[in-house]
Design an enzyme around this catalytic site. Structure first.
Site, PDB file in Angstrom:
ATOM      1  N   HIS A  98     -14.788  28.337  36.415  1.00  0.00           N
ATOM      2  CA  HIS A  98     -14.560  29.145  35.213  1.00  0.00           C
ATOM      3  C   HIS A  98     -15.356  30.447  35.327  1.00  0.00           C
ATOM      4  CE1 HIS A  98     -14.768  30.482  31.028  1.00  0.00           C
ATOM      5  NE2 HIS A  98     -13.666  29.780  30.840  1.00  0.00           N
ATOM      6  N   GLU A 146      -7.295  33.663  34.327  1.00  0.00           N
ATOM      7  CA  GLU A 146      -7.979  34.197  33.144  1.00  0.00           C
ATOM      8  C   GLU A 146      -8.703  35.494  33.488  1.00  0.00           C
ATOM      9  OE1 GLU A 146      -9.330  31.133  29.908  1.00  0.00           O
ATOM     10  OE2 GLU A 146     -10.755  31.199  31.553  1.00  0.00           O
TER      11      GLU A 146
END
Lengths: 232, 232, 232, 232
Positions: A98, A146
């Protein structure tokens, strides 16, 4: 719909380290999410903090993800997160890389392998289409695109930077036809979800849009409308 | 003897990421440890993996420690360990800067502060007497001196390098009269424990010596003899 | 005034990775700095980028510092900075643990040791008075106190947060009577320098205040006034 | 043969932080390497330590590489390695992500971009065929496949693990037809070089095999035989 059902489209909700989703509040939020998902027949998973995985996994039937694992095997690794430990606590999968917990390239490949051996599904995140393709080569179950600059912004990647999503889908597909592709960053409405699916994503990754909402249930119900609109 | 009783001398057992102390086995081992500690009136704590803290904390009354926390506050910190989350799961304290999870100096000070604010006791580890004194300046509840080269070696710091323990005690005391001092690395017998206490330590930190033992209970009973010998 | 003259008060100018102080411009700036220092009888050193150390050291007689070294010994350490390499290039010292290149606590102690063995003077940075005392325990030649929030701000630590400087001086002295104490962050005028010396610092660490100035010479001349005012 | 001639096949010699290739010895070794390369008409480059780049670049005409750059732009980045600084010192290229200085995935893409903007050629290292393909997606000038377990072993990758080289060539080619492919790890003889070229590599990356040799010239002459044998 059970603990290992990630069928399309998939909605994964990252609790980060928000107090609104810590401890008992992680369990409460997970229950609400499960209820909306069941009522609307949408596939959904939650990613609470490590310390909350076990409690959440005993209280809901939806898949529970870790937010990270370390690239280690069992042994003398004080303070690290072992894939087998996540699994033993009832986890079904894990986020990897992430943008708030980026990894060395070499450790992404190791982590995907360790997760698979421990029986965890993997969602590897990437911030650009190039890196989405790069992580797809490590053969995770899902890739999540993302752009970091949109995370938490309220400006949806699927509306603000649609070309990032479509380029990522194209480039990921070119190197890995099987991996599931999620997208995330700034998603707060059902229309954002619908736009993501139209661009070729098979699901979305969301965090503050749900966790920090006044009424997370309402946001989720709106998300479900986006899923339905796409499926019509 | 309750969840926040760290009175002297204190025995802290680090489960690391050993499979022998993962999931249900973390709970089982914690129960055994609690039983021996109660029978022998010894103060003991356990440090399981993050995912096991909640389950262990519901099953035993002894203090439960995290093995690490990250120097963060609540918010967008995917994959990190928040002090408040450890506390919400039933944790009483945390290790900081273990030699297998060393931190930047600036993050040690932050982590000690965050832990205190979240209601967690702190055990900050250091590998040399100089660094033991340095971390004592950050005012944790306990300092644990562990020469990394002896960790897991079976050669006890209190026997092999007694001067490291006594120097650390002297140097830590010179800058912080209040902090509790533990020592660890290679401790496997009650005699090792006794030697540590004689050198001025107020407790010991142990991992493989207990966790990887054929019969952890027997090792613990032997440790208790070391505590009793010292108290006579 | 020669390459190893760090006598009091000392002014160390960090070139960071500013283009204004890269390559030939690092050499040119170093020459200007040397000229002002000689004219005003002020002890000064420069800390250019690694690639510029050798060229700067052949062109000026003032001490040249590295901005960082890695905690390694000679061997298979591709891409790392070896203390012996800095020394061989003509370096006299090194910064360690600057707030833009913070180190693990264990590596600060190692780096100070490696630097000393290689013949390099050490300036270990710290952002708080607690950490200033902690790094002073590793026995560097100098400690530099720099609150990170003021670095590059134009608001001088010696004016905005004088208590940080005076507390640091007091706490460092309590554990190490010999180490030289510098302070830095936001220093742009001779009055800032004077205020730092009045608070007990034996020198200042400065970067953008000189490097990014329209006329670095003019700033340096003003700094020298601060030194002289203090020495009266 | 000039400073930017990387034509095939290419031999890149990494000096790591070996004392045998530090300071004046880096310059001396570079001269010897240049002489053998000229006599044998082989394309060769050297990768000395940061502090030695400028001196080496003024003394030889062959390409000089950095061993690493940081993923930064000019500014307040104390202790980091700026691509522009390597270039200003006379560097022609840089290694990126060597197994002794691995990077986060996100920083590999950034570093390749910064290097290109600064006019540096890039050699991105990877330890497996999957990762070789992944880094090839970032479009560097060269990819170097080096299984970490063979580095410095004296057992040549091209002899011990030929399938790693051929798989890497195949997988890299599938995603990037233009990138040059080097291989390395354990190469010490001309036969090792010949085997690497036969497997599809367009050059080799070597370190201790040359730098730690009793007579580096003799090893290089032997390497050149490998190149000639392949070109026949």
């Amino acid at each position: 719909m059970g603990r290992n059902d990630f069928s399309e489209p998939f909605l994964l909700i990252n609790f980060k380290t928000y107090l609104e989703a810590t401890g008992k509040r992680a369990v409460d939020l997970s229950r609400k999410i499960e209820q909306v998902a069941q009522s609307n027949d949408v596939r959904v998973g939650v990613a609470p903090q490590f310390c909350d995985i076990a409690q959440v996994a005993t209280q809901v039937q939806i898949p529970v993800f870790a937010q990270h694992i370390d690239p280690i095997v069992p042994g003398a690794n004080t303070g690290h997160v072992l894939a087998e430990s996540v699994r033993a606590a009832g986890g079904s999968g894990t986020l990897i890389n992430h943008s708030e917990r980026t990894l060395k390239l070499v450790d992404i490949e190791k982590s995907v392998g360790h997760a698979r051996e421990a029986g965890l599904s993997t969602v590897v995140c990437a911030g650009t289409s190039t890196l989405a393709a790069a992580v797809a080569l490590t053969r995770p179950d899902m890739v999540a695109i993302e752009p970091p600059e949109l995370i938490g912004s309220g400006r949806a990647v699927s509306k603000e930077r649609p070309e990032v999503v479509s380029d990522s889908v194209r480039r990921v597909r070119a190197v890995n036809p099987d991996v599931r592709i999620l997208c995330g960053a700034g998603i707060t409405t059902g229309e954002d979800v619908y736009a993501a699916l139209k661009l070729g994503a098979q699901g979305v990754l969301v965090a503050s849009g749900v966790v920090k909402a006044q009424k997370p249930e309402d946001v989720l119900v709106d998300f479900c409308k986006g899923f339905r609109k796409y499926n019509l």
